[in-house]
Design a protein around this motif. Structure first.
Motif, PDB file in Angstrom:
ATOM      1  N   THR A  36       0.993  -1.160   0.159  1.00  0.00           N
ATOM      2  CA  THR A  36      -0.003   0.052  -0.032  1.00  0.00           C
ATOM      3  C   THR A  36       0.893   1.160   0.003  1.00  0.00           C
ATOM      4  O   THR A  36       0.478   2.207  -0.777  1.00  0.00           O
ATOM      5  CB  THR A  36      -0.876   0.081   1.223  1.00  0.00           C
ATOM      6  N   ALA A  37       1.883   1.300   0.886  1.00  0.00           N
ATOM      7  CA  ALA A  37       2.949   2.352   1.034  1.00  0.00           C
ATOM      8  C   ALA A  37       3.626   2.662  -0.420  1.00  0.00           C
ATOM      9  O   ALA A  37       3.714   3.653  -0.777  1.00  0.00           O
ATOM     10  CB  ALA A  37       3.713   2.319   2.115  1.00  0.00           C
ATOM     11  N   HIS A  38       3.981   1.543  -0.893  1.00  0.00           N
ATOM     12  CA  HIS A  38       4.760   1.587  -2.526  1.00  0.00           C
ATOM     13  C   HIS A  38       3.707   2.168  -3.478  1.00  0.00           C
ATOM     14  O   HIS A  38       4.168   3.146  -4.207  1.00  0.00           O
ATOM     15  CB  HIS A  38       5.159   0.202  -2.643  1.00  0.00           C
ATOM     16  N   SER A  47       7.829   9.809  -0.506  1.00  0.00           N
ATOM     17  CA  SER A  47       8.643   8.879  -0.258  1.00  0.00           C
ATOM     18  C   SER A  47       7.934   7.811   0.386  1.00  0.00           C
ATOM     19  O   SER A  47       6.663   8.067   0.852  1.00  0.00           O
ATOM     20  CB  SER A  47       9.734   9.613   0.962  1.00  0.00           C
ATOM     21  N   ILE A  48       8.266   6.634   0.657  1.00  0.00           N
ATOM     22  CA  ILE A  48       7.676   5.742   1.216  1.00  0.00           C
ATOM     23  C   ILE A  48       7.318   6.006   2.767  1.00  0.00           C
ATOM     24  O   ILE A  48       6.033   5.615   3.171  1.00  0.00           O
ATOM     25  CB  ILE A  48       8.499   4.123   1.407  1.00  0.00           C
ATOM     26  N   ALA A  49       8.219   6.565   3.320  1.00  0.00           N
ATOM     27  CA  ALA A  49       8.054   7.018   4.775  1.00  0.00           C
ATOM     28  C   ALA A  49       6.868   7.959   4.743  1.00  0.00           C
ATOM     29  O   ALA A  49       5.941   8.039   5.833  1.00  0.00           O
ATOM     30  CB  ALA A  49       9.210   7.711   5.324  1.00  0.00           C
ATOM     31  N   GLU A  52       3.692   5.875   4.150  1.00  0.00           N
ATOM     32  CA  GLU A  52       3.261   5.152   5.612  1.00  0.00           C
ATOM     33  C   GLU A  52       2.731   6.177   6.660  1.00  0.00           C
ATOM     34  O   GLU A  52       1.593   5.977   7.257  1.00  0.00           O
ATOM     35  CB  GLU A  52       4.292   4.375   6.015  1.00  0.00           C
ATOM     36  N   ARG A  53       3.331   7.531   6.627  1.00  0.00           N
ATOM     37  CA  ARG A  53       2.686   8.416   7.643  1.00  0.00           C
ATOM     38  C   ARG A  53       1.235   8.863   7.365  1.00  0.00           C
ATOM     39  O   ARG A  53       0.311   9.140   7.937  1.00  0.00           O
ATOM     40  CB  ARG A  53       3.585   9.731   7.723  1.00  0.00           C
ATOM     41  N   ARG A  54       0.985   9.079   5.947  1.00  0.00           N
ATOM     42  CA  ARG A  54      -0.344   9.529   5.403  1.00  0.00           C
ATOM     43  C   ARG A  54      -1.244   8.303   5.600  1.00  0.00           C
ATOM     44  O   ARG A  54      -2.546   8.594   6.018  1.00  0.00           O
ATOM     45  CB  ARG A  54      -0.039   9.969   3.962  1.00  0.00           C
TER      46      ARG A  54
END
Length: 188
Positions: A36-38, A47-49, A52-54
């Motif tokens: 999902t993050a990708h 970015s992936i980070a 993920e945060r969102r």
């Protein structure tokens, strides 16, 4: 025979317990390589980070929407996430949107916007229209557009649908849009 049955049951219990613990660990500690993050990172150019945060904030966003809808049904006009050009959550109200949002959050992620009608009005209108079209045997699809405070109806024959709905007072208020479509999604 009883020993074999007990061993089988014991094995099943140990297997299930191990599977449950593994599942709980994976859910509590999602892999850093989340598909999902990708997907999100690739789709929105972050970015992936950041992706993920969102995505981790979506539960919080949903809970806020449910709380406001329950506490202010007459003025809450819905919320939605804008991913571009700036990531933000637009929270809509009738009346003084900024003051109403301030009662729930001061997080700059949430942005207040004034709407002409409440979500409750949109949903009850949508229900009324879909009931009428269903009773008339007209095939349709309906949705609410939170960004514009409209109810959209998609039909094959616009004139037929408009005639079917013409006597409803909401049709004179200008927030129902009827669109022509060539087909509908068929469940498989």
């Amino acid at each position: 025979m009883e020993d074999a049955t007990r061993k089988s049951l014991r094995f099943a219990a140990v297997f299930l317990t191990g599977s449950l613990l593994l599942s709980m660990t994976v859910l509590a500690n999602p892999p850093e390589d989340s598909p999902t993050a990708h997907w999100y990172a690739q789709t929105y150019g972050v970015s992936i980070a950041e992706a993920e945060r969102r995505t981790m904030r979506e539960l919080e966003i949903g809970k806020l929407g449910q709380r406001i809808e329950a506490e202010r049904p007459d003025t809450f006009a819905g919320l939605y996430i804008e991913h571009r050009p700036t990531y933000r959550v637009v929270v809509r109200f009738t009346g003084d949107a900024k003051a109403q949002l301030a009662a729930y959050s001061d997080d700059p992620l949430f942005v207040a916007e004034t709407a002409p009608r409440s979500l409750q009005v949109l949903l009850s209108t949508q229900q009324l229209l879909t009931q009428r079209l269903h009773e008339a045997g007209i095939e349709f699809l309906s949705e609410t557009d939170l960004k514009t405070s409209h109810v959209d109806i998609f039909v094959r024959d616009v004139e037929q649908a408009a005639a079917c709905l013409a006597d409803l007072p909401v049709m004179k208020e200008g927030f129902v849009r009827i669109h022509k479509t060539s087909g509908f999604i068929e469940p498989t």
